[in-house]
Design a protein around this motif. Structure first.
Motif, PDB file in Angstrom:
ATOM      1  N   HIS A  63       1.406  -4.921   5.640  1.00 19.17           N
ATOM      2  CA  HIS A  63       2.099  -5.869   4.759  1.00 19.17           C
ATOM      3  C   HIS A  63       3.194  -5.135   4.017  1.00 19.17           C
ATOM      4  CE1 HIS A  63       2.374  -9.869   3.111  1.00 19.17           C
ATOM      5  NE2 HIS A  63       2.478  -9.391   1.878  1.00 19.17           N
ATOM      6  N   SER A 120       0.811   9.382   0.017  1.00 22.50           N
ATOM      7  CA  SER A 120       1.566   8.278   0.600  1.00 22.50           C
ATOM      8  C   SER A 120       1.277   8.228   2.085  1.00 22.50           C
ATOM      9  CB  SER A 120       3.059   8.462   0.354  1.00 22.50           C
ATOM     10  OG  SER A 120       3.314   8.332  -1.021  1.00 22.50           O
ATOM     11  N   PHE A 137       5.572  -5.419   0.559  1.00 27.78           N
ATOM     12  CA  PHE A 137       5.889  -6.057  -0.722  1.00 27.78           C
ATOM     13  C   PHE A 137       7.245  -5.546  -1.215  1.00 27.78           C
ATOM     14  CE2 PHE A 137       1.149  -5.748  -0.979  1.00 27.78           C
ATOM     15  CZ  PHE A 137       0.823  -7.062  -1.277  1.00 27.78           C
ATOM     16  N   HIS A 192      -4.743  10.282  -4.012  1.00 28.97           N
ATOM     17  CA  HIS A 192      -3.573   9.573  -3.477  1.00 28.97           C
ATOM     18  C   HIS A 192      -2.666  10.452  -2.602  1.00 28.97           C
ATOM     19  CE1 HIS A 192       0.112   7.401  -3.057  1.00 28.97           C
ATOM     20  NE2 HIS A 192       0.752   8.406  -3.609  1.00 28.97           N
ATOM     21  N   TYR A 228       5.506   3.823  -1.473  1.00 33.91           N
ATOM     22  CA  TYR A 228       6.638   3.178  -2.157  1.00 33.91           C
ATOM     23  C   TYR A 228       7.907   3.372  -1.348  1.00 33.91           C
ATOM     24  CZ  TYR A 228       4.080   2.306  -6.501  1.00 33.91           C
ATOM     25  OH  TYR A 228       3.199   1.837  -7.438  1.00 33.91           O
ATOM     26  N   MET A 282      -0.789   3.238   1.280  1.00 34.79           N
ATOM     27  CA  MET A 282       0.473   2.633   0.824  1.00 34.79           C
ATOM     28  C   MET A 282       1.544   3.690   0.652  1.00 34.79           C
ATOM     29  SD  MET A 282       0.706   3.822  -2.493  1.00 34.79           S
ATOM     30  CE  MET A 282       2.081   2.793  -3.044  1.00 34.79           C
ATOM     31  N   ARG A 331      16.856   0.724  -2.042  1.00 29.86           N
ATOM     32  CA  ARG A 331      18.066   0.820  -2.875  1.00 29.86           C
ATOM     33  C   ARG A 331      19.212   1.517  -2.129  1.00 29.86           C
ATOM     34  NH1 ARG A 331      14.305   2.509  -6.660  1.00 29.86           N
ATOM     35  NH2 ARG A 331      15.359   4.500  -6.983  1.00 29.86           N
ATOM     36  N   VAL A 341      -3.113   1.098  -6.683  1.00 27.82           N
ATOM     37  CA  VAL A 341      -4.490   1.554  -6.905  1.00 27.82           C
ATOM     38  C   VAL A 341      -5.476   0.588  -6.241  1.00 27.82           C
ATOM     39  CG1 VAL A 341      -6.244   2.004  -8.687  1.00 27.82           C
ATOM     40  CG2 VAL A 341      -3.892   2.802  -9.031  1.00 27.82           C
ATOM     41  N   THR A 351       6.952  -2.136 -12.627  1.00 32.07           N
ATOM     42  CA  THR A 351       6.370  -0.873 -12.164  1.00 32.07           C
ATOM     43  C   THR A 351       4.913  -0.740 -12.583  1.00 32.07           C
ATOM     44  OG1 THR A 351       8.592   0.078 -12.308  1.00 32.07           O
ATOM     45  CG2 THR A 351       6.761   1.621 -12.063  1.00 32.07           C
ATOM     46  N   LEU A 352       4.576  -1.220 -13.786  1.00 33.82           N
ATOM     47  CA  LEU A 352       3.166  -1.235 -14.205  1.00 33.82           C
ATOM     48  C   LEU A 352       2.350  -2.070 -13.216  1.00 33.82           C
ATOM     49  CD1 LEU A 352       3.507  -1.874 -18.073  1.00 33.82           C
ATOM     50  CD2 LEU A 352       2.987   0.305 -16.956  1.00 33.82           C
ATOM     51  N   PRO A 407      16.031  -6.260  -6.945  1.00 30.92           N
ATOM     52  CA  PRO A 407      14.959  -5.542  -6.237  1.00 30.92           C
ATOM     53  C   PRO A 407      14.908  -4.103  -6.740  1.00 30.92           C
ATOM     54  CG  PRO A 407      16.922  -5.690  -4.850  1.00 30.92           C
ATOM     55  CD  PRO A 407      17.258  -6.395  -6.133  1.00 30.92           C
ATOM     56  N   LEU A 408      13.706  -3.600  -7.025  1.00 28.59           N
ATOM     57  CA  LEU A 408      13.561  -2.222  -7.505  1.00 28.59           C
ATOM     58  C   LEU A 408      13.115  -1.284  -6.387  1.00 28.59           C
ATOM     59  CD1 LEU A 408      11.708  -2.886 -10.879  1.00 28.59           C
ATOM     60  CD2 LEU A 408      14.137  -2.356 -10.577  1.00 28.59           C
ATOM     61  N   PHE A 409      12.041  -1.674  -5.702  1.00 28.07           N
ATOM     62  CA  PHE A 409      11.501  -0.847  -4.618  1.00 28.07           C
ATOM     63  C   PHE A 409      10.557  -1.708  -3.798  1.00 28.07           C
ATOM     64  CE2 PHE A 409       9.293   0.040  -8.662  1.00 28.07           C
ATOM     65  CZ  PHE A 409       8.046  -0.521  -8.379  1.00 28.07           C
ATOM     66  N   GLN A 434       1.989  -0.269  -9.765  1.00 34.61           N
ATOM     67  CA  GLN A 434       1.040   0.836  -9.674  1.00 34.61           C
ATOM     68  C   GLN A 434      -0.399   0.314  -9.652  1.00 34.61           C
ATOM     69  OE1 GLN A 434       1.476   3.610  -8.536  1.00 34.61           O
ATOM     70  NE2 GLN A 434      -0.455   4.657  -8.965  1.00 34.61           N
ATOM     71  N   ASN A 435      -0.663  -0.771 -10.377  1.00 37.75           N
ATOM     72  CA  ASN A 435      -1.992  -1.391 -10.243  1.00 37.75           C
ATOM     73  C   ASN A 435      -2.208  -1.902  -8.816  1.00 37.75           C
ATOM     74  OD1 ASN A 435      -3.150  -0.987 -12.738  1.00 37.75           O
ATOM     75  ND2 ASN A 435      -3.499  -3.166 -13.156  1.00 37.75           N
TER      76      ASN A 435
END
Lengths: 246, 246
Positions: B74, B13, B76, B11, B134, B132, B139, B123, B115-116, B157-159, B119-120
């Motif tokens: 895209h 970014s 999200f 991984h 984040y 991708m 924020r 992946v 967040t779980l 909204p978180l991220f 992260q899926n």
């Protein structure tokens, strides 16, 4: 689709494990796969504690009330940790960082960092042919977990993860239709039709699964669980660790 | 090790994408892979908003200040969402659930759930040969994001996550040694030696990477970032959405 997506789609939580412990090499691989996940602004604001001491495992099982907290191949506890950020600086700088470290923003960020890592650990675990289950139940008594793991200020336990060789083969649990969770351009509230459809799906699942067959549905579970105040000591605990204060 | 672990370990970014948009099928696959992740007590307490409207993308880019929020395949946005739990019940039951829904415990739980899933999604995205990144940068102005996405109470909204065909090939960024993050049975504070070792590692990385070469090290970054109060509007915003209140 591909091997990885197939693996993700086949996830089921495993709650019964063989006693076979994970090897040191498996533990290292799982942790390093967790670390490879993205981390907010490069902070890596989390710690992972592996529990091998049998007494400690038993004590954590008492907190959670779940036998698989004790009976598994390995037990991880994931902690939000901004203490490392503080420790990387001299005392004067630490004072200047206090406003950030003790904020809700940083508590969220550390929670997100720990969870990104944890989900990579979960995926790595399953790719090794092992099973896993998250343990939010450690928050049944966060003060006790804090004491058992000897956590300093700026570090809080979020959840555990039991890992091991599966001793059961449960069905996948249904999820909401993807279009209930995913919306385009603006938020769309879940409709009563969405709920009814999912209630039906879960009713079918609970009545036809191979173990623990019961009559139940999703919205009934939500009602039963949420109408009784739960874990009201979590908020004051987190503030007592100097996090989520403003 | 295996294909999935190799993927996790590779991984990086990605912050430069080709303009090629994701297909509907790719979006569905990524979201469903996200949904397959574990979810606290079966709550599925999150929503994902996909941004396709060019004006909205531009407005979100202004919040973040990052061109790749607009220029990607895209976009999200991941939200913690306990509104769906409320909406599944009648008004009287909703009143009885208020103590839980507005607690720090439930805010944490929804943040973890989102967040779980995210992260899926990350992946799955990478397994499709896409890249991708984040976007915690949303924020920078949560009130504005809230307004743009028309989020009701109980949803924050978180991220974000920018996804697409990579237009760059950056190196992997080093991580702390696994034994700095992972401890056995009890918390062990990071030592000044751990910090010095990692500072050296990051200094080598920044001075030798193929793009944006600079002289820098981890603890210096932490000092620069954390000594200025950041995003102080996040805590009151979240409380204004009736979350994290007690």
């Amino acid at each position: 689709m591909n091997e990885t997506i197939d693996l993700l789609m086949q996830h089921r939580s495993i709650r019964q494990f063989k006693t076979e412990p994970l090897t040191e090499n498996q533990i290292q691989t799982i942790v390093e796969a967790g670390q490879a996940a993205s981390t907010s602004s490069y902070y890596q604001a989390y710690s992972i504690i592996g529990i091998t001491d049998p007494t400690l495992k038993q004590q954590l099982r008492e907190v959670s009330g779940q036998p698989y907290v004790e009976e598994n191949g390995h037990l991880f506890v994931f902690c939000a940790d901004v203490n490392r950020l503080a420790q990387s600086q001299d005392e004067e700088t630490q004072k200047q960082m206090k406003t950030n470290l003790e904020s809700t923003e940083f508590f969220m960020m550390a929670t997100i960092d720990a969870t990104l890592a944890a989900q990579n650990c979960a995926v790595a675990t399953e790719s090794l042919g092992l099973g896993m289950c998250y343990l939010g139940s450690l928050r049944n008594d966060v003060n006790r977990v804090n004491e058992l793991l000897q956590l300093p200020d700026y570090v809080v336990p979020l959840f555990g993860m039991a890992v091991g060789v599966p001793e059961e083969d449960p069905e996948r649990k249904p999820r909401f239709d993807w279009q209930t969770i995913y919306h385009e351009n603006r938020y769309e509230a879940t409709t009563s039709d969405d709920i009814t459809t999912f209630d039906q799906k879960t009713e079918d699942y609970y009545s036809s699964r191979s173990e623990n067959v019961r009559t139940d549905k999703w919205s009934e579970q939500i009602r039963r669980k949420l109408t009784n105040p739960m874990r009201q000591d979590v908020a004051p605990f987190i503030q007592s660790k100097q996090l989520n204060k403003h």
